[in-house]
Motif scaffolding. Structure first.
Motif, PDB file in Angstrom:
ATOM      1  N   GLY A 136      34.654  -8.233  -4.008  1.00 41.76           N
ATOM      2  CA  GLY A 136      34.786  -7.447  -2.785  1.00 41.76           C
ATOM      3  C   GLY A 136      35.492  -8.185  -1.661  1.00 41.76           C
ATOM      4  O   GLY A 136      36.245  -7.575  -0.890  1.00 41.76           O
ATOM      5  N   SER A 137      35.252  -9.477  -1.538  1.00 43.54           N
ATOM      6  CA  SER A 137      35.888 -10.218  -0.441  1.00 43.54           C
ATOM      7  C   SER A 137      37.401 -10.177  -0.594  1.00 43.54           C
ATOM      8  O   SER A 137      38.134  -9.931   0.371  1.00 43.54           O
ATOM      9  CB  SER A 137      35.419 -11.680  -0.431  1.00 43.54           C
ATOM     10  OG  SER A 137      34.027 -11.745  -0.304  1.00 43.54           O
ATOM     11  N   ASP A 251      35.120  -0.041   2.589  1.00 42.50           N
ATOM     12  CA  ASP A 251      34.471  -1.062   1.781  1.00 42.50           C
ATOM     13  C   ASP A 251      33.429  -0.361   0.901  1.00 42.50           C
ATOM     14  O   ASP A 251      32.308  -0.094   1.328  1.00 42.50           O
ATOM     15  CB  ASP A 251      33.809  -2.125   2.665  1.00 42.50           C
ATOM     16  CG  ASP A 251      33.132  -3.206   1.822  1.00 42.50           C
ATOM     17  OD1 ASP A 251      33.153  -3.087   0.575  1.00 42.50           O
ATOM     18  OD2 ASP A 251      32.588  -4.159   2.399  1.00 42.50           O
ATOM     19  N   HIS A 282      31.407  -6.003 -10.529  1.00 41.76           N
ATOM     20  CA  HIS A 282      30.300  -6.941 -10.805  1.00 41.76           C
ATOM     21  C   HIS A 282      29.054  -6.619  -9.967  1.00 41.76           C
ATOM     22  O   HIS A 282      28.115  -7.399  -9.941  1.00 41.76           O
ATOM     23  CB  HIS A 282      30.724  -8.409 -10.671  1.00 41.76           C
ATOM     24  CG  HIS A 282      31.200  -8.849  -9.311  1.00 41.76           C
ATOM     25  ND1 HIS A 282      32.118  -9.869  -9.157  1.00 41.76           N
ATOM     26  CD2 HIS A 282      30.923  -8.422  -8.062  1.00 41.76           C
ATOM     27  CE1 HIS A 282      32.350 -10.051  -7.857  1.00 41.76           C
ATOM     28  NE2 HIS A 282      31.640  -9.193  -7.179  1.00 41.76           N
TER      29      HIS A 282
HETATM   30  C1  LIG Z   1      29.346  -4.052   0.957  1.00 41.66           C
HETATM   31  C2  LIG Z   1      29.920  -5.349   0.451  1.00 41.66           C
HETATM   32  N1  LIG Z   1      31.202  -5.647   0.686  1.00 41.66           N
HETATM   33  C3  LIG Z   1      31.766  -6.787   0.260  1.00 41.66           C
HETATM   34  C4  LIG Z   1      31.040  -7.715  -0.420  1.00 41.66           C
HETATM   35  C5  LIG Z   1      31.690  -8.982  -0.868  1.00 41.66           C
HETATM   36  O1  LIG Z   1      31.911  -8.932  -2.235  1.00 41.66           O
HETATM   37  P1  LIG Z   1      32.058 -10.242  -3.136  1.00 41.66           P
HETATM   38  O2  LIG Z   1      30.770 -10.994  -2.981  1.00 41.66           O
HETATM   39  O3  LIG Z   1      32.279  -9.708  -4.493  1.00 41.66           O
HETATM   40  O4  LIG Z   1      33.209 -11.027  -2.618  1.00 41.66           O
HETATM   41  C6  LIG Z   1      29.684  -7.470  -0.693  1.00 41.66           C
HETATM   42  C7  LIG Z   1      28.869  -8.476  -1.425  1.00 41.66           C
HETATM   43  O5  LIG Z   1      27.681  -8.348  -1.606  1.00 41.66           O
HETATM   44  C8  LIG Z   1      29.109  -6.252  -0.248  1.00 41.66           C
HETATM   45  O6  LIG Z   1      27.814  -5.954  -0.478  1.00 41.66           O
END
Ligand SMILES: Cc1ncc(COP(=O)(O)O)c(C=O)c1O
Length: 466
Positions: A136-137, A251, A282
């Motif tokens: 997600g990041s 997001d 994941h």
């Molecule tokens: C709503 C949301 N956005 C973004 C992220 C970031 O994702 P990642 O940890 O896969 O980089 C998370 C991680 O828990 C999340 O819950």
């Protein structure tokens, strides 16, 4: 290396399978002495028997949170399917370089097809595209880079403002920072009672920024906040973004998977209005780590932001039908991440994946109901997208004692290896939080956890009072 490497690989798999079956400690953190012993093991020596090193790896990995444990409910768990492991093994084993079509045309065609299918399920138009990223990041960073490049002329970037809510995931601000924006260029808008971005407050913030000579350029909506599983009003934000000519990044790292649910799909209606969308496999698509997607409304936007040319890559020329994914994102060399999700979906089928997602909803509703049957448990946010937050509030304790009490309840559950709900802060108070998305957890597991929680909560409260 005269050992049987393939024998060792089978041995490693056997150990992993046995570990998944035994499912012992939920949370195991290395003691200082154990950590020192592992650090001493880090540097290579003269070389060792492969079976011996496999044994060491098992001891090292024993110190982890079992994020796939059916009774781990903290953060966003990762109840990864063993099918994902097989897909990962295939991707790693064949070691395709998924940067270019030339180097990876088979997996690239799957990535293209799977992205198109996911985009269609999200409601995006045929012009959509995207790519697999580490999570997600990286998906948020990628979407926001398009927002910056398309909405702000380079010489005006210092005037740009992006809008998030107080519940937006921290990776969004991090991504904006990586893209060169200062903290004062990120506006944290208030949320409503359901912890969704407050549309009126958003409109006011945009107007105030315009009046002050700033350039609003993007709004980030959350589809499934990490704290409470709240879904912002995607249609209202999309309407406002269209009126104000802002880029809409959604997001959906956690919540976009609901687009594949049979029973709850309507909750995420509006995802398809995004200009860019993050979606993690994941999290709620049962993949092992390192598997996220970023989808964009117009795939050419990715090329416009990320395509580069270099003389040493000239043999790998691409076309629209034969894309080089290195032109779509940050990474040049990249693993074939799509293959594990593809493998899982092929074996399970769409229906079973949807049912597994719906199971998470049912568990959270069970949790909310079971807590409601016992005294002094306050539901802070109801079951939403598989997440419940709650707090034990017996009479006779002030706010700070209740914070201590609820923190201690989570701690005791972990120390006793019963289950692992963790805590978060909402409205300036410590609350317990459970994210119940494991397909291996049952409603009985949840009810048993509530009984165990209640027993410990009463005992700790009595000890505090004494
Ligand atoms: C709503 C949301 N956005 C973004 C992220 C970031 O994702 P990642 O940890 O896969 O980089 C998370 C991680 O828990 C999340 O819950």
């Amino acid at each position: 290396m005269n050992d049987d490497i393939w024998g060792a690989a089978r041995e490693a798999l056997d150990r992993i399978a046995a570990d998944r079956t035994r499912r012992e400690t939920i949370v195991s953190i290395a003691s200082p002495d154990e950590a020192a012993a592992f650090r001493a093991l880090a540097a290579p020596g003269a070389g060792r028997a492969v079976a011996e090193v496999v044994g060491d790896a098992e001891r090292i990995f024993a110190h982890r949170v079992r994020m796939d444990h059916p009774r781990f409910y903290g953060f966003i768990p990762s109840p990864a399917s063993p099918l994902s492991l097989v897909g990962e093994l295939l991707a790693s084993g064949y070691n395709a370089h998924a940067g270019s079509w030339m180097q990876s045309s088979g997996p690239a065609a799957i990535e293209q097809g799977l992205i198109a299918w996911l985009a269609e399920r999200a409601g995006l138009p045929e012009s959509a595209g995207g790519l697999f990223v580490s999570g997600g990041s990286m998906a948020n960073l990628t979407g926001l880079m398009l927002a910056r490049d398309r909405m702000l002329p380079p010489e005006e970037r210092h005037r740009g403002v992006a809008y998030v809510s107080t519940q937006t995931h921290s990776s969004v601000a991090k991504g904006l920072g990586v893209l060169g924006f200062l903290p004062e260029q990120i506006r944290k808008v208030a949320v409503d009672a359901e912890r969704r971005l407050d549309i009126a407050a958003l409109g006011e913030a945009i107007a105030a920024d315009r009046a002050a000579g700033r350039l609003p350029f993007a709004v980030v909506a959350s589809c499934g906040t990490t704290n409470t599983g709240s879904i912002d009003d995607l249609h209202a934000i999309a309407d406002l973004a269209a009126r104000e000519r802002l880029w809409l990044h959604v997001d959906g790292a956690y919540g976009a998977s609901v687009a594949l649910s049979g029973r709850h799909r309507a909750l995420v209606d509006g995802l398809g209005r995004a200009d860019s969308l993050s979606w993690d496999a994941h999290k709620w698509l049962f993949q092992t780590y390192g598997c996220g997607m970023v989808l964009v409304r117009e795939r050419r936007h990715l090329l416009e932001s990320f395509a580069t040319s270099a003389e040493y890559l000239q043999d790998a020329a691409a076309g629209d039908e034969t894309p080089n994914f290195w032109d779509y994102g940050v990474e040049l060399t990249r693993p074939a991440r799509a293959m594990k999700l593809w493998f899982t979906l092929q074996v399970m089928g769409e229906r079973a994946i949807g049912d597994a997602i719906d199971h998470g909803f049912m568990l959270a509703e069970t949790l909310e109901a079971a807590l409601g049957e016992r005294p002094h448990w306050r539901i802070v946010s109801p079951a939403r997208l598989g997440i419940v937050t709650f707090r034990y509030e017996p009479p006779g304790h002030d706010g700070s004692e209740l914070d201590t009490l609820n923190t201690a309840i989570a701690r005791r559950m972990i120390d006793d290896n019963v289950a692992a709900p963790l805590t978060t802060r909402l409205d300036d108070a410590v609350v317990l939080r459970a994210c119940t998305i494991s397909p291996d957890a049952t409603a009985d597991d949840i009810r048993a956890m509530v009984a165990e929680l209640d027993t410990r909560a009463q005992a700790i409260a009595a000890a505090i009072r004494a």
